[in-house]
Design a protein around this motif. Sequence first.
Motif, PDB file in Angstrom:
ATOM      1  N   GLU A 186       0.832  -1.209   0.000  1.00 14.74           N
ATOM      2  CA  GLU A 186       0.000   0.000   0.000  1.00 14.74           C
ATOM      3  C   GLU A 186       0.867   1.260   0.000  1.00 14.74           C
ATOM      4  OE1 GLU A 186      -3.892  -1.758   2.396  1.00 14.74           O
ATOM      5  OE2 GLU A 186      -2.131  -1.116   3.532  1.00 14.74           O
ATOM      6  N   ILE A 187       1.980   1.234   0.730  1.00 14.91           N
ATOM      7  CA  ILE A 187       2.880   2.389   0.797  1.00 14.91           C
ATOM      8  C   ILE A 187       3.433   2.708  -0.588  1.00 14.91           C
ATOM      9  CG2 ILE A 187       5.130   3.189   1.683  1.00 14.91           C
ATOM     10  CD1 ILE A 187       4.419   1.672   4.308  1.00 14.91           C
ATOM     11  N   ARG A 188       3.680   1.678  -1.387  1.00 16.43           N
ATOM     12  CA  ARG A 188       4.200   1.897  -2.757  1.00 16.43           C
ATOM     13  C   ARG A 188       3.232   2.709  -3.609  1.00 16.43           C
ATOM     14  NH1 ARG A 188       5.897  -4.016  -2.495  1.00 16.43           N
ATOM     15  NH2 ARG A 188       8.105  -3.884  -1.945  1.00 16.43           N
ATOM     16  N   ARG A 189       1.944   2.708  -3.267  1.00 13.77           N
ATOM     17  CA  ARG A 189       0.935   3.437  -4.050  1.00 13.77           C
ATOM     18  C   ARG A 189       0.578   4.800  -3.444  1.00 13.77           C
ATOM     19  NH1 ARG A 189      -1.205  -1.957  -4.098  1.00 13.77           N
ATOM     20  NH2 ARG A 189      -2.773  -1.385  -2.573  1.00 13.77           N
ATOM     21  N   LEU A 190       1.154   5.123  -2.299  1.00 16.45           N
ATOM     22  CA  LEU A 190       0.872   6.400  -1.630  1.00 16.45           C
ATOM     23  C   LEU A 190       1.934   7.436  -1.977  1.00 16.45           C
ATOM     24  CD1 LEU A 190       0.061   5.161   2.002  1.00 16.45           C
ATOM     25  CD2 LEU A 190      -1.578   6.088   0.347  1.00 16.45           C
ATOM     26  N   PRO A 191       1.570   8.728  -1.887  1.00 16.57           N
ATOM     27  CA  PRO A 191       2.606   9.754  -2.021  1.00 16.57           C
ATOM     28  C   PRO A 191       3.438   9.779  -0.741  1.00 16.57           C
ATOM     29  CG  PRO A 191       0.473  10.777  -1.563  1.00 16.57           C
ATOM     30  CD  PRO A 191       0.228   9.300  -1.699  1.00 16.57           C
ATOM     31  N   VAL A 192       4.656   9.252  -0.797  1.00 16.32           N
ATOM     32  CA  VAL A 192       5.539   9.187   0.369  1.00 16.32           C
ATOM     33  C   VAL A 192       6.931   9.671  -0.023  1.00 16.32           C
ATOM     34  CG1 VAL A 192       4.347   7.238   1.482  1.00 16.32           C
ATOM     35  CG2 VAL A 192       6.253   6.780  -0.058  1.00 16.32           C
ATOM     36  N   PRO A 193       7.673  10.232   0.938  1.00 17.50           N
ATOM     37  CA  PRO A 193       9.084  10.534   0.671  1.00 17.50           C
ATOM     38  C   PRO A 193       9.827   9.233   0.386  1.00 17.50           C
ATOM     39  CG  PRO A 193       8.341  11.639   2.674  1.00 17.50           C
ATOM     40  CD  PRO A 193       7.261  10.673   2.274  1.00 17.50           C
ATOM     41  N   GLN A 194      10.855   9.291  -0.439  1.00 12.74           N
ATOM     42  CA  GLN A 194      11.637   8.106  -0.794  1.00 12.74           C
ATOM     43  C   GLN A 194      12.179   7.403   0.448  1.00 12.74           C
ATOM     44  OE1 GLN A 194      11.834   6.661  -3.723  1.00 12.74           O
ATOM     45  NE2 GLN A 194      13.091   5.022  -2.877  1.00 12.74           N
ATOM     46  N   SER A 195      12.563   8.181   1.469  1.00  7.51           N
ATOM     47  CA  SER A 195      13.127   7.589   2.685  1.00  7.51           C
ATOM     48  C   SER A 195      12.116   6.674   3.384  1.00  7.51           C
ATOM     49  CB  SER A 195      13.603   8.684   3.646  1.00  7.51           C
ATOM     50  OG  SER A 195      12.527   9.539   3.997  1.00  7.51           O
ATOM     51  N   VAL A 196      10.838   7.020   3.353  1.00 11.47           N
ATOM     52  CA  VAL A 196       9.803   6.201   4.002  1.00 11.47           C
ATOM     53  C   VAL A 196       9.673   4.858   3.288  1.00 11.47           C
ATOM     54  CG1 VAL A 196       7.317   6.033   4.453  1.00 11.47           C
ATOM     55  CG2 VAL A 196       8.547   8.156   4.960  1.00 11.47           C
ATOM     56  N   LEU A 197       9.582   4.902   1.970  1.00  9.45           N
ATOM     57  CA  LEU A 197       9.459   3.668   1.203  1.00  9.45           C
ATOM     58  C   LEU A 197      10.697   2.793   1.400  1.00  9.45           C
ATOM     59  CD1 LEU A 197       7.964   1.867  -0.759  1.00  9.45           C
ATOM     60  CD2 LEU A 197       8.977   3.200  -2.637  1.00  9.45           C
ATOM     61  N   GLU A 198      11.863   3.413   1.377  1.00  3.84           N
ATOM     62  CA  GLU A 198      13.114   2.664   1.562  1.00  3.84           C
ATOM     63  C   GLU A 198      13.145   1.950   2.917  1.00  3.84           C
ATOM     64  OE1 GLU A 198      17.520   4.214   2.152  1.00  3.84           O
ATOM     65  OE2 GLU A 198      16.753   4.674   0.147  1.00  3.84           O
ATOM     66  N   CYS A 199      12.777   2.638   3.990  1.00  5.44           N
ATOM     67  CA  CYS A 199      12.768   2.023   5.326  1.00  5.44           C
ATOM     68  C   CYS A 199      11.758   0.888   5.393  1.00  5.44           C
ATOM     69  CB  CYS A 199      12.441   3.067   6.396  1.00  5.44           C
ATOM     70  SG  CYS A 199      13.791   4.213   6.759  1.00  5.44           S
ATOM     71  N   ALA A 200      10.554   1.112   4.886  1.00  2.00           N
ATOM     72  CA  ALA A 200       9.512   0.077   4.934  1.00  2.00           C
ATOM     73  C   ALA A 200       9.944  -1.156   4.149  1.00  2.00           C
ATOM     74  CB  ALA A 200       8.196   0.628   4.399  1.00  2.00           C
ATOM     75  N   GLU A 201      10.542  -0.960   2.978  1.00  2.00           N
ATOM     76  CA  GLU A 201      10.981  -2.108   2.181  1.00  2.00           C
ATOM     77  C   GLU A 201      12.120  -2.854   2.868  1.00  2.00           C
ATOM     78  OE1 GLU A 201       9.661  -0.893  -2.335  1.00  2.00           O
ATOM     79  OE2 GLU A 201      11.681  -0.309  -1.689  1.00  2.00           O
ATOM     80  N   ARG A 202      13.046  -2.128   3.483  1.00  3.67           N
ATOM     81  CA  ARG A 202      14.132  -2.787   4.222  1.00  3.67           C
ATOM     82  C   ARG A 202      13.580  -3.630   5.359  1.00  3.67           C
ATOM     83  NH1 ARG A 202      18.155   1.527   6.248  1.00  3.67           N
ATOM     84  NH2 ARG A 202      18.689  -0.148   7.663  1.00  3.67           N
ATOM     85  N   LEU A 203      12.609  -3.084   6.100  1.00  2.00           N
ATOM     86  CA  LEU A 203      12.028  -3.830   7.217  1.00  2.00           C
ATOM     87  C   LEU A 203      11.255  -5.047   6.728  1.00  2.00           C
ATOM     88  CD1 LEU A 203      11.021  -0.825   9.422  1.00  2.00           C
ATOM     89  CD2 LEU A 203      12.631  -2.633  10.046  1.00  2.00           C
TER      90      LEU A 203
END
Length: 144
Positions: free
Chosen positions: A117-134
């Motif tokens: 869901e985060i991949r489809r939201l307007p998010v800063p790159q840092s947020v997506l990067e952290c979520a994907e790492r986790l």
Amino acid sequence: MISTAKAASSAILERDGRFLLVLRRNPPSADMYAFPGGRAEPGETAEQTALREFREETGISVRNPQLFSTYDLKTHAADGSLSSHFFLSVFRVEADRELVAEAADDAAALGWYTVEEIRRLPVPQSVLECAERLEQDDLRPTGL
């Protein structure tokens, strides 16, 4: 012009594969979803900033901040000039499961989101990067 980066912190709270994100009301990252966080106040440590901002934006008191990542974030204006510069410390935090988050302060709304869901939201790159790492960390086999 030489810019001094301002200190900021954010905190990641994860429950059952979902991350708590707030919809930012103010710049930087206005109208984007992000982990609760914000600017440090004078004399605050990065950990104190993360805990305070999380409480202000969600109503939840979190604990046990563990540094997860850091970012040197620069935003530029249309003319190429530097409009903001933050050194962001991102922490993983814990909270009692029964606590319910409510949007407050700089948060216009909030919700719990999966990485997909985060991949489809307007998010800063840092947020997506952290979520994907986790998410990758969670998928790794344990006990090897």
